[in-house]
Design a protein around this motif. Structure first.
Motif, PDB file in Angstrom:
ATOM      1  N   GLY A  19     111.383 -31.327  17.382  1.00 29.70           N
ATOM      2  CA  GLY A  19     111.326 -30.013  16.755  1.00 29.70           C
ATOM      3  C   GLY A  19     110.393 -30.008  15.553  1.00 29.70           C
ATOM      4  O   GLY A  19     109.636 -29.051  15.342  1.00 29.70           O
ATOM      5  N   SER A  20     110.452 -31.065  14.746  1.00 24.43           N
ATOM      6  CA  SER A  20     109.587 -31.132  13.561  1.00 24.43           C
ATOM      7  C   SER A  20     108.119 -31.107  13.979  1.00 24.43           C
ATOM      8  O   SER A  20     107.299 -30.422  13.364  1.00 24.43           O
ATOM      9  CB  SER A  20     109.856 -32.420  12.776  1.00 24.43           C
TER      10      SER A  20
ATOM     11  N   TYR B 281     116.008 -24.296   7.732  1.00 25.59           N
ATOM     12  CA  TYR B 281     115.609 -25.673   8.044  1.00 25.59           C
ATOM     13  C   TYR B 281     114.639 -25.685   9.210  1.00 25.59           C
ATOM     14  O   TYR B 281     114.861 -25.006  10.216  1.00 25.59           O
ATOM     15  CB  TYR B 281     116.838 -26.534   8.395  1.00 25.59           C
ATOM     16  N   HIS B 282     113.549 -26.441   9.063  1.00 24.20           N
ATOM     17  CA  HIS B 282     112.545 -26.506  10.126  1.00 24.20           C
ATOM     18  C   HIS B 282     112.130 -27.935  10.462  1.00 24.20           C
ATOM     19  O   HIS B 282     111.196 -28.120  11.240  1.00 24.20           O
ATOM     20  CB  HIS B 282     111.322 -25.680   9.736  1.00 24.20           C
TER      21      HIS B 282
ATOM     22  N   GLU C 239     114.194 -18.794  11.476  1.00 23.63           N
ATOM     23  CA  GLU C 239     115.070 -18.923  12.637  1.00 23.63           C
ATOM     24  C   GLU C 239     115.624 -17.539  12.967  1.00 23.63           C
ATOM     25  O   GLU C 239     116.171 -16.880  12.069  1.00 23.63           O
ATOM     26  CB  GLU C 239     116.225 -19.868  12.323  1.00 23.63           C
TER      27      GLU C 239
ATOM     28  N   ASP D 139     111.255 -19.973  14.843  1.00 25.24           N
ATOM     29  CA  ASP D 139     111.671 -21.346  15.117  1.00 25.24           C
ATOM     30  C   ASP D 139     112.932 -21.301  15.971  1.00 25.24           C
ATOM     31  O   ASP D 139     114.034 -21.044  15.478  1.00 25.24           O
ATOM     32  CB  ASP D 139     111.914 -22.094  13.801  1.00 25.24           C
TER      33      ASP D 139
ATOM     34  N   VAL E  67     113.927 -23.909  17.812  1.00 29.92           N
ATOM     35  CA  VAL E  67     114.242 -25.302  18.163  1.00 29.92           C
ATOM     36  C   VAL E  67     115.739 -25.432  18.450  1.00 29.92           C
ATOM     37  O   VAL E  67     116.150 -26.093  19.410  1.00 29.92           O
ATOM     38  CB  VAL E  67     113.790 -26.256  17.032  1.00 29.92           C
ATOM     39  N   LEU E  68     116.548 -24.760  17.644  1.00 27.73           N
ATOM     40  CA  LEU E  68     118.004 -24.869  17.798  1.00 27.73           C
ATOM     41  C   LEU E  68     118.550 -23.759  18.703  1.00 27.73           C
ATOM     42  O   LEU E  68     119.425 -23.989  19.527  1.00 27.73           O
ATOM     43  CB  LEU E  68     118.639 -24.810  16.407  1.00 27.73           C
TER      44      LEU E  68
ATOM     45  N   LYS F 298     115.136 -29.555  21.060  1.00 28.98           N
ATOM     46  CA  LYS F 298     116.542 -29.846  21.346  1.00 28.98           C
ATOM     47  C   LYS F 298     116.944 -29.600  22.807  1.00 28.98           C
ATOM     48  O   LYS F 298     116.749 -30.452  23.665  1.00 28.98           O
ATOM     49  CB  LYS F 298     117.420 -29.030  20.392  1.00 28.98           C
TER      50      LYS F 298
HETATM   51  C1  LIG Z   1     115.655 -24.752  13.489  1.00 23.84           C
HETATM   52  C2  LIG Z   1     115.181 -26.168  13.530  1.00 23.84           C
HETATM   53  N1  LIG Z   1     113.864 -26.426  13.494  1.00 23.84           N
HETATM   54  C3  LIG Z   1     113.378 -27.678  13.542  1.00 23.84           C
HETATM   55  C4  LIG Z   1     114.229 -28.762  13.596  1.00 23.84           C
HETATM   56  C5  LIG Z   1     113.667 -30.159  13.620  1.00 23.84           C
HETATM   57  O1  LIG Z   1     113.854 -30.723  14.871  1.00 23.84           O
HETATM   58  P1  LIG Z   1     113.820 -32.317  15.056  1.00 23.84           P
HETATM   59  O2  LIG Z   1     115.009 -32.848  14.335  1.00 23.84           O
HETATM   60  O3  LIG Z   1     113.890 -32.496  16.554  1.00 23.84           O
HETATM   61  O4  LIG Z   1     112.542 -32.815  14.499  1.00 23.84           O
HETATM   62  C6  LIG Z   1     115.608 -28.548  13.621  1.00 23.84           C
HETATM   63  C7  LIG Z   1     116.542 -29.690  13.667  1.00 23.84           C
HETATM   64  O5  LIG Z   1     117.712 -29.595  13.458  1.00 23.84           O
HETATM   65  C8  LIG Z   1     116.099 -27.214  13.586  1.00 23.84           C
HETATM   66  O6  LIG Z   1     117.409 -26.961  13.597  1.00 23.84           O
END
Ligand SMILES: Cc1ncc(COP(=O)(O)O)c(C=O)c1O
Length: 441
Positions: free
Chosen positions: A105-106, A138-139, A206, A240, A242-243, A269
């Motif tokens: 995700g990062s 958080y990203h 998010e 974002d 990712v979650l 994720k």
């Molecule tokens: C909304 C969001 N973006 C990015 C990330 C980062 O993902 P990763 O931990 O796979 O690098 C997370 C991780 O929890 C997240 O919740």
């Protein structure tokens, strides 16, 4: 054999405790080496959306690895990456027709923000470089993603290496008035005007809060307003997911609940259900066009982007989600989960449950010292950490977050089980959570 530092050779994430050794997973359950069962109520870290032990995904990865595991994504394309991108085109918000694959995700967030910058530079707007993000939010933990995150305990140490990012308030209905600029979207317009619209490249957020605001759902009209503001100032909107993506909130992407389309969207994720590390950046022809006409290459490359093995897992996971109607199931079981978690408020040990919220199979349970005033517990009481530890002792895996109430204080636990959870497993989840609350009362 001990699984703690320094007896083990592993440099663990936490150096202060013994960790159970998990040897097997099936459905929503994990089993440790002694046979103890754990209900994986957060799919690990919102990852195991399909449940554990799905043979078809494992077999698809094994078959692809036997055919060809790796090719360099600059020189070649491959079957799984083509098929996965085509599948995502049928599922994602309209116009997000192109997918760039990475592993975490990062990484996806870093690539999304770099893409926004390169888009503007190649479109003849080289001044546009600033990023606006939200707090709480958080990203990720790599340096650009961390710069855009509001996690002081992660940021403090690395402050000298982080880039400035303008943080505005995130909508947080439990603690914000409806007219608060954070709730209406007005905070974004103010931030863009303060920074100077010709310097702002992107706004990242998010669509529905993850851990940071404990599954907070923005009020009606918020996302439309954000879209209008971004359009007015030529700021790219990065959602974002990712979650929240891949069905977690009952739609493929959480932003679909609000009827807007971002310019760039990240996923991670649950995209592979955790079977391999896989993430993606999705975007539109409009965003890519200046690059396609200009330098003709995204100035970002990583060894494992677009590779066959990770894309084979994503393809099998996405097809499994579609074939088993798991997005619809997340929506339906989400309603069951929220109704049952709401009963914790009246549980004999539920006096500290201030709010239960979320969407689909994403739920946050916020714990407060005083329900009437919503006063948080002092951080020194370590309520979220103690509850998570008590839950683990009861055989329930939760995810905790702290600091959202005022930057320091605030305790919540997240519940986000695999989409295949059954009603009786939700009953068991709530029963174990009730026992954990009683244990720390
Ligand atoms: C909304 C969001 N973006 C990015 C990330 C980062 O993902 P990763 O931990 O796979 O690098 C997370 C991780 O929890 C997240 O919740």
């Amino acid at each position: 054999m001990s699984h703690r530092y320094p007896e083990s050779a592993v440099f663990y994430r936490t150096l202060d405790r013994e960790l159970p050794l998990i040897v097997r997973g099936q459905g929503v359950w994990l089993y440790d080496e002694h046979g103890k069962d754990y209900l994986d109520a957060c799919g690990g870290a919102y990852v195991a959306n399909l449940g554990h032990g799905v043979g078809t995904v494992a077999e698809a990865v094994a078959e692809q690895i036997k055919k060809v595991a790796y090719v360099n994504g600059t020189a070649f394309t491959n079957e799984p990456v083509e098929a996965l991108a085509s599948e995502l085109r049928t599922l994602s918000p309209r116009e997000l027709d192109f997918a760039y694959f990475l592993s975490s995700g990062s990484e996806a967030v870093e690539a999304a923000l770099k893409l926004a910058r390169q888009h503007h530079v190649e479109a003849g707007r080289p001044n546009k470089h600033k990023i606006i993000a939200r707090t709480p939010g958080y990203h990720g933990n790599t340096l650009l993603a961390l710069s855009a995150s509001a996690r002081e305990h992660y940021k403090k140490m690395y402050g000298p290496w982080l880039v400035p990012v303008h943080l505005i308030g995130a909508p947080y209905p439990y603690r914000c008035d409806p007219g608060d600029p954070a709730m209406t979207g007005e905070a974004l317009e103010r931030a863009i005007l303060e920074e100077g619209p010709d310097t702002v490249a992107a706004f990242i957020a998010e669509p529905i809060g993850g851990s940071s605001t404990g599954g907070s759902v923005p009020p009606a009209g918020y996302w439309q307003r954000i879209r209008e503001i971004c359009d007015r100032h030529d700021v790219l909107l990065v959602c974002d997911e990712v979650l929240t993506g891949a069905g977690r909130t009952g739609t493929w992407a959480a932003v679909e609940h609000f009827g807007v389309t971002p310019d760039i969207m990240t996923m991670g994720k649950g995209l592979s259900g955790g079977y391999v590390p896989l993430s993606a950046v999705l975007t539109s022809e409009r965003v890519i066009a200046p690059i396609a006409r200009g330098s003709r290459a995204f100035k970002h490359a990583q060894t494992f982007s677009h590779t066959p093995a990770i894309c084979a897992a994503g393809l099998a996971a996405v097809r499994h989600i579609k074939a088993h109607g798991l997005v619809e199931r997340a929506r339906a079981m989400g309603e069951v989960l929220h109704a049952k978690l709401a009963t914790l408020v009246d549980h004999p040990a539920g006096w500290s449950v201030g709010d239960v919220r979320g969407k689909g199979l994403l739920a946050g349970v916020e714990l407060v010292a005083d329900r009437a005033t919503k006063a948080p517990f002092p951080r020194s009481a370590m309520i979220a950490e103690r509850l998570t530890a008590a839950a683990q002792a009861e055989g329930l895996v939760l995810w905790s977050n702290v600091g959202h109430a005022d930057g320091t204080n605030g305790d919540l636990v997240m519940v986000a089980p695999p989409f295949i959870i059954t009603e009786s497993e939700i009953d068991e989840l709530v029963a174990r959570l009730g026992r954990a609350l009683a244990a720390i009362a």
